[in-house]
Design a protein around this motif. Structure first.
Motif, PDB file in Angstrom:
ATOM      1  N   LYS A   4      -5.949 -22.510   2.575  1.00  0.00           N
ATOM      2  CA  LYS A   4      -5.641 -22.789   1.185  1.00  0.00           C
ATOM      3  C   LYS A   4      -4.890 -21.648   0.497  1.00  0.00           C
ATOM      4  O   LYS A   4      -3.765 -21.794   0.091  1.00  0.00           O
ATOM      5  N   ARG A   5      -5.521 -20.493   0.437  1.00  0.00           N
ATOM      6  CA  ARG A   5      -4.897 -19.403  -0.329  1.00  0.00           C
ATOM      7  C   ARG A   5      -4.914 -18.117   0.489  1.00  0.00           C
ATOM      8  O   ARG A   5      -5.932 -17.716   1.015  1.00  0.00           O
ATOM      9  N   VAL A   6      -3.752 -17.485   0.540  1.00  0.00           N
ATOM     10  CA  VAL A   6      -3.591 -16.250   1.306  1.00  0.00           C
ATOM     11  C   VAL A   6      -2.972 -15.202   0.379  1.00  0.00           C
ATOM     12  O   VAL A   6      -2.181 -15.548  -0.503  1.00  0.00           O
ATOM     13  N   ALA A   7      -3.321 -13.938   0.576  1.00  0.00           N
ATOM     14  CA  ALA A   7      -2.701 -12.868  -0.215  1.00  0.00           C
ATOM     15  C   ALA A   7      -2.159 -11.789   0.705  1.00  0.00           C
ATOM     16  O   ALA A   7      -2.717 -11.531   1.778  1.00  0.00           O
ATOM     17  N   ILE A   8      -1.064 -11.184   0.269  1.00  0.00           N
ATOM     18  CA  ILE A   8      -0.453 -10.063   0.992  1.00  0.00           C
ATOM     19  C   ILE A   8      -0.723  -8.800   0.178  1.00  0.00           C
ATOM     20  O   ILE A   8      -0.440  -8.752  -1.015  1.00  0.00           O
ATOM     21  N   PHE A   9      -1.295  -7.810   0.852  1.00  0.00           N
ATOM     22  CA  PHE A   9      -1.619  -6.544   0.191  1.00  0.00           C
ATOM     23  C   PHE A   9      -0.745  -5.470   0.832  1.00  0.00           C
ATOM     24  O   PHE A   9      -0.993  -5.033   1.944  1.00  0.00           O
ATOM     25  N   GLY A  10       0.324  -5.092   0.153  1.00  0.00           N
ATOM     26  CA  GLY A  10       1.243  -4.099   0.683  1.00  0.00           C
ATOM     27  C   GLY A  10       0.953  -2.712   0.159  1.00  0.00           C
ATOM     28  O   GLY A  10       0.257  -2.536  -0.838  1.00  0.00           O
ATOM     29  N   GLY A  11       1.497  -1.728   0.831  1.00  0.00           N
ATOM     30  CA  GLY A  11       1.322  -0.340   0.394  1.00  0.00           C
ATOM     31  C   GLY A  11       1.651   0.602   1.529  1.00  0.00           C
ATOM     32  O   GLY A  11       1.887   0.164   2.653  1.00  0.00           O
ATOM     33  N   THR A  12       1.675   1.890   1.231  1.00  0.00           N
ATOM     34  CA  THR A  12       1.945   2.837   2.317  1.00  0.00           C
ATOM     35  C   THR A  12       0.680   3.074   3.153  1.00  0.00           C
ATOM     36  O   THR A  12       0.769   3.340   4.339  1.00  0.00           O
ATOM     37  N   PHE A  13      -0.501   2.977   2.530  1.00  0.00           N
ATOM     38  CA  PHE A  13      -1.779   3.141   3.244  1.00  0.00           C
ATOM     39  C   PHE A  13      -1.751   4.427   4.081  1.00  0.00           C
ATOM     40  O   PHE A  13      -1.901   4.400   5.296  1.00  0.00           O
ATOM     41  N   ASP A  14      -1.567   5.549   3.386  1.00  0.00           N
ATOM     42  CA  ASP A  14      -1.370   6.831   4.084  1.00  0.00           C
ATOM     43  C   ASP A  14      -2.315   7.906   3.560  1.00  0.00           C
ATOM     44  O   ASP A  14      -1.872   8.795   2.831  1.00  0.00           O
ATOM     45  N   PRO A  15      -3.608   7.852   3.914  1.00  0.00           N
ATOM     46  CA  PRO A  15      -4.262   6.847   4.761  1.00  0.00           C
ATOM     47  C   PRO A  15      -4.884   5.725   3.916  1.00  0.00           C
ATOM     48  O   PRO A  15      -5.005   5.853   2.697  1.00  0.00           O
ATOM     49  N   PRO A  16      -5.310   4.645   4.588  1.00  0.00           N
ATOM     50  CA  PRO A  16      -6.091   3.628   3.880  1.00  0.00           C
ATOM     51  C   PRO A  16      -7.441   4.245   3.482  1.00  0.00           C
ATOM     52  O   PRO A  16      -7.952   5.112   4.186  1.00  0.00           O
ATOM     53  N   HIS A  17      -7.983   3.802   2.340  1.00  0.00           N
ATOM     54  CA  HIS A  17      -9.263   4.374   1.889  1.00  0.00           C
ATOM     55  C   HIS A  17     -10.190   3.282   1.367  1.00  0.00           C
ATOM     56  O   HIS A  17      -9.801   2.110   1.287  1.00  0.00           O
ATOM     57  N   LEU A  18     -11.389   3.683   1.020  1.00  0.00           N
ATOM     58  CA  LEU A  18     -12.398   2.698   0.606  1.00  0.00           C
ATOM     59  C   LEU A  18     -11.961   1.901  -0.615  1.00  0.00           C
ATOM     60  O   LEU A  18     -12.299   0.730  -0.737  1.00  0.00           O
ATOM     61  N   GLY A  19     -11.193   2.524  -1.513  1.00  0.00           N
ATOM     62  CA  GLY A  19     -10.711   1.804  -2.686  1.00  0.00           C
ATOM     63  C   GLY A  19      -9.907   0.568  -2.302  1.00  0.00           C
ATOM     64  O   GLY A  19     -10.063  -0.500  -2.898  1.00  0.00           O
ATOM     65  N   HIS A  20      -9.051   0.697  -1.274  1.00  0.00           N
ATOM     66  CA  HIS A  20      -8.249  -0.445  -0.817  1.00  0.00           C
ATOM     67  C   HIS A  20      -9.144  -1.602  -0.366  1.00  0.00           C
ATOM     68  O   HIS A  20      -8.902  -2.764  -0.697  1.00  0.00           O
ATOM     69  N   ILE A 181     -13.802  14.572   4.275  1.00  0.00           N
ATOM     70  CA  ILE A 181     -13.375  13.353   3.570  1.00  0.00           C
ATOM     71  C   ILE A 181     -14.385  12.225   3.798  1.00  0.00           C
ATOM     72  O   ILE A 181     -14.079  11.048   3.639  1.00  0.00           O
ATOM     73  N   ARG A 182     -15.576  12.619   4.155  1.00  0.00           N
ATOM     74  CA  ARG A 182     -16.652  11.642   4.349  1.00  0.00           C
ATOM     75  C   ARG A 182     -16.863  10.839   3.067  1.00  0.00           C
ATOM     76  O   ARG A 182     -16.772  11.385   1.967  1.00  0.00           O
ATOM     77  N   TYR A 183     -17.092   9.548   3.225  1.00  0.00           N
ATOM     78  CA  TYR A 183     -17.328   8.591   2.122  1.00  0.00           C
ATOM     79  C   TYR A 183     -16.072   8.212   1.346  1.00  0.00           C
ATOM     80  O   TYR A 183     -16.126   7.352   0.484  1.00  0.00           O
ATOM     81  N   LEU A 184     -14.927   8.852   1.637  1.00  0.00           N
ATOM     82  CA  LEU A 184     -13.691   8.489   0.940  1.00  0.00           C
ATOM     83  C   LEU A 184     -12.953   7.378   1.691  1.00  0.00           C
ATOM     84  O   LEU A 184     -12.217   6.596   1.114  1.00  0.00           O
ATOM     85  N   THR A 185     -13.156   7.351   2.997  1.00  0.00           N
ATOM     86  CA  THR A 185     -12.546   6.313   3.815  1.00  0.00           C
ATOM     87  C   THR A 185     -13.550   5.902   4.879  1.00  0.00           C
ATOM     88  O   THR A 185     -14.664   6.418   4.920  1.00  0.00           O
ATOM     89  N   LEU A 186     -13.173   4.959   5.720  1.00  0.00           N
ATOM     90  CA  LEU A 186     -14.087   4.496   6.765  1.00  0.00           C
ATOM     91  C   LEU A 186     -14.207   5.559   7.845  1.00  0.00           C
ATOM     92  O   LEU A 186     -13.265   6.311   8.103  1.00  0.00           O
ATOM     93  N   ASN A 187     -15.346   5.572   8.487  1.00  0.00           N
ATOM     94  CA  ASN A 187     -15.620   6.575   9.500  1.00  0.00           C
ATOM     95  C   ASN A 187     -14.581   6.558  10.621  1.00  0.00           C
ATOM     96  O   ASN A 187     -14.140   7.596  11.105  1.00  0.00           O
TER      97      ASN A 187
END
Length: 200
Positions: A4-20, A181-187
């Protein structure tokens, strides 16, 4: 039957983090999305003068992140494409390939405020649908009350989520300083950064 519904999430992701990932999961819930496709930008035109980590590193970090979530996927379409990454091209060339009834682009309020500086903004705003999440210091109502946005309001959905003040630039700086950087991004991303000596 198409999703039904799809979304595209673009970005540089450098690095990807928990907020994303927190914002993506919240948007999935709120808008009943069948899938969110994370799409790392190849060459973002607005970051021409900035050093960005190699495409493969950013792609691999995202791949590690989305592996455990059945609603998240990843596309290397923009990375593989020659030249700069323009959302207008993604709309005209990538979106038609998707098996979806409705496709959204996920962007932050900061991007919404700058969208008329993007390539072919009128085309984008009339042909694409956007889910815009809040960013600190940006006010949806103030942005959308401007006359130039008025014709496109039906294509702009806003999402007032948590204000997560984690940024990729902050993580890079902490790594440079030798801080945790513990807890800022995935392990698994933290381990990848360390193993591949990124941002040092």
């Amino acid at each position: 039957m198409s999703k039904k519904r799809v979304a595209i999430f673009g970005g540089t992701f450098d690095p990807p983090h928990l907020g994303h990932f927190i914002i993506a999961e919240q948007i999935k819930n709120r808008f009943s999305l069948a899938e969110i496709i994370f799409m790392p930008a190849g060459k973002p035109p607005h970051k021409k003068d900035k050093d960005i980590s190699p495409d493969q590193d950013r792609f691999k970090m995202l791949k590690l992140a989305v592996a455990g979530n059945q609603y998240f996927s990843i596309s290397d379409w923009e990375i593989k494409k020659d030249g700069y990454s323009y959302t207008a091209q993604t709309l005209s060339q990538f979106v038609p390939q998707l098996d979806a009834e409705e496709v959204f682009f996920i962007i932050g309020a900061d991007s919404l405020a700058e969208i008329f500086k993007w390539k072919e903004p009128e085309l984008l705003l009339s042909e694409a649908k956007f889910i815009v999440y809040n960013r600190s210091g940006y006010d949806f109502e103030k942005i959308l009350s401007q006359q130039k946005y008025q014709p496109y309001l039906n294509n702009i959905l806003t999402f007032q989520g948590l204000n997560i003040e984690i940024s990729s630039s902050f993580i890079r700086e902490e790594v440079r300083k030798g801080n945790s950087i513990r807890y800022l991004t995935l392990n698994q991303i933290k381990k990848y950064i360390k193993k591949n000596n990124l941002y040092r």
